[in-house]
Design a protein around this motif. Structure first.
Motif, short mmCIF file in Angstrom:
data_model
loop_
_atom_site.label_atom_id
_atom_site.label_comp_id
_atom_site.label_asym_id
_atom_site.label_seq_id
_atom_site.Cartn_x
_atom_site.Cartn_y
_atom_site.Cartn_z
N ALA A 1 0.67 -0.79 0.19
CA ALA A 1 -0.36 0.05 -0.15
C ALA A 1 0.54 1.27 0.02
CB ALA A 1 -0.78 -0.19 1.76
N THR A 2 2.38 1.12 1.15
CA THR A 2 2.90 2.27 0.53
C THR A 2 4.73 1.51 -0.12
OG1 THR A 2 3.59 1.87 2.81
CG2 THR A 2 2.03 3.17 2.39
N LYS A 3 5.27 2.51 -0.54
CA LYS A 3 5.88 2.32 -1.17
C LYS A 3 7.09 2.04 0.09
CE LYS A 3 9.94 4.44 -3.66
NZ LYS A 3 10.08 3.87 -5.31
N ASN A 4 7.10 2.43 1.21
CA ASN A 4 8.21 2.33 2.67
C ASN A 4 7.74 0.39 3.18
OD1 ASN A 4 10.73 3.56 1.38
ND2 ASN A 4 9.51 4.43 1.84
N VAL A 5 8.23 -0.31 3.92
CA VAL A 5 7.99 -0.80 4.81
C VAL A 5 9.38 -0.71 5.85
CG1 VAL A 5 6.35 -2.22 4.02
CG2 VAL A 5 8.70 -3.17 3.97
N ALA A 6 8.59 -1.39 7.59
CA ALA A 6 9.34 -1.59 7.99
C ALA A 6 9.23 -3.28 8.62
CB ALA A 6 8.95 -1.27 9.31
N LEU A 7 10.31 -3.26 8.23
CA LEU A 7 10.45 -5.17 8.37
C LEU A 7 11.71 -4.87 9.21
CD1 LEU A 7 11.20 -7.24 4.98
CD2 LEU A 7 12.86 -7.40 6.87
N ILE B 1 12.51 -0.88 4.63
CA ILE B 1 12.73 -1.66 3.25
C ILE B 1 11.95 -0.61 2.24
CG2 ILE B 1 12.07 -3.67 2.02
CD1 ILE B 1 14.55 -3.74 3.06
N GLU B 2 12.06 -0.82 0.84
CA GLU B 2 10.98 0.23 0.11
C GLU B 2 10.54 -1.69 -1.13
OE1 GLU B 2 13.35 2.49 -3.29
OE2 GLU B 2 15.10 2.17 -2.09
N VAL B 3 9.42 -1.04 -1.42
CA VAL B 3 8.89 -2.30 -2.17
C VAL B 3 8.56 -1.89 -3.71
CG1 VAL B 3 6.82 -3.34 -1.93
CG2 VAL B 3 7.29 -2.36 0.14
N ALA B 4 9.15 -2.74 -4.31
CA ALA B 4 9.21 -2.75 -5.44
C ALA B 4 7.37 -3.38 -6.05
CB ALA B 4 9.78 -4.21 -6.68
N ARG B 5 6.67 -1.74 -5.84
CA ARG B 5 5.66 -2.17 -6.46
C ARG B 5 4.93 -2.51 -8.43
NH1 ARG B 5 2.74 2.92 -3.87
NH2 ARG B 5 5.00 2.83 -5.38
N THR B 6 5.21 -1.60 -9.17
CA THR B 6 4.80 -1.62 -10.55
C THR B 6 6.15 -1.94 -10.84
OG1 THR B 6 6.34 0.46 -10.83
CG2 THR B 6 4.25 0.82 -9.65
N PRO B 7 5.52 -2.67 -11.80
CA PRO B 7 6.55 -3.63 -12.98
C PRO B 7 7.64 -2.95 -13.18
CG PRO B 7 4.44 -3.96 -13.43
CD PRO B 7 3.76 -2.60 -12.81
#
Length: 162
Positions: free
Chosen positions: A36-42, A55-61
């Protein structure tokens, strides 16, 4: 043995389709908010220690295809997450990736199945766990060993603000 090796290589090539596999979804370990967002706490639970990352999440192709290519620096607590839904056999390479990375393959239950440590920058050799994974995490090369992170450790993430 040779037919098995050939079948494995062909399967790996088919799975990778010439580029890193990544999906715009999440898995049981990350929950529905993971993309849902670009960054996540992992966090990674390793024995009695908990290691935290932003961490950044690779969401789009486009994000998935680029990954961490061209980055010249990655903070010790940084990285990129590629969640899959449904789980799949993922294959990653280091094309146009300037810095070495540790690539952590994560099962759908959140446990680490395999760590490809200090992957070689610019390499076109595919890296895979050979298992069905729910996500892949890329962190700075050597960081997993420095923190004592190993297969079977537990990875969890949740959405944060962008």
């Amino acid at each position: 043995m040779r037919p098995f090796l050939l079948a494995f290589v062909l399967c790996l090539a088919a799975c990778s389709s010439g580029k890193p596999i990544a999906a715009d979804r999440t898995n049981a370990a990350g929950g529905a908010q993971a993309t849902a967002t670009k960054n996540v706490a992992l966090t990674i639970q390793s024995g009695g220690k908990t290691h935290s990352f932003n961490i950044e999440v690779a969401r789009t192709p486009q994000e998935q295809g680029k990954g961490l290519m061209f980055r010249k620096f990655l903070p010790d607590d940084g990285g990129m997450l590629f969640p899959f839904d449904p789980p799949q056999i993922a294959s990653f390479w280091m094309k146009n990736t300037v810095i070495p990375l540790d690539i952590l393959f994560i099962r759908p239950d959140g446990t680490i199945s395999f760590i490809a440590a200090n992957t070689e920058p610019y390499s076109l050799v595919p890296v895979s766990s050979g298992q069905m994974d729910g996500a892949v995490l890329e962190i700075p090369g050597g960081r997993a060993a420095a923190l004592g992170i190993k297969a079977e450790d537990i990875v969890r993430w949740k959405a944060t603000s962008e």
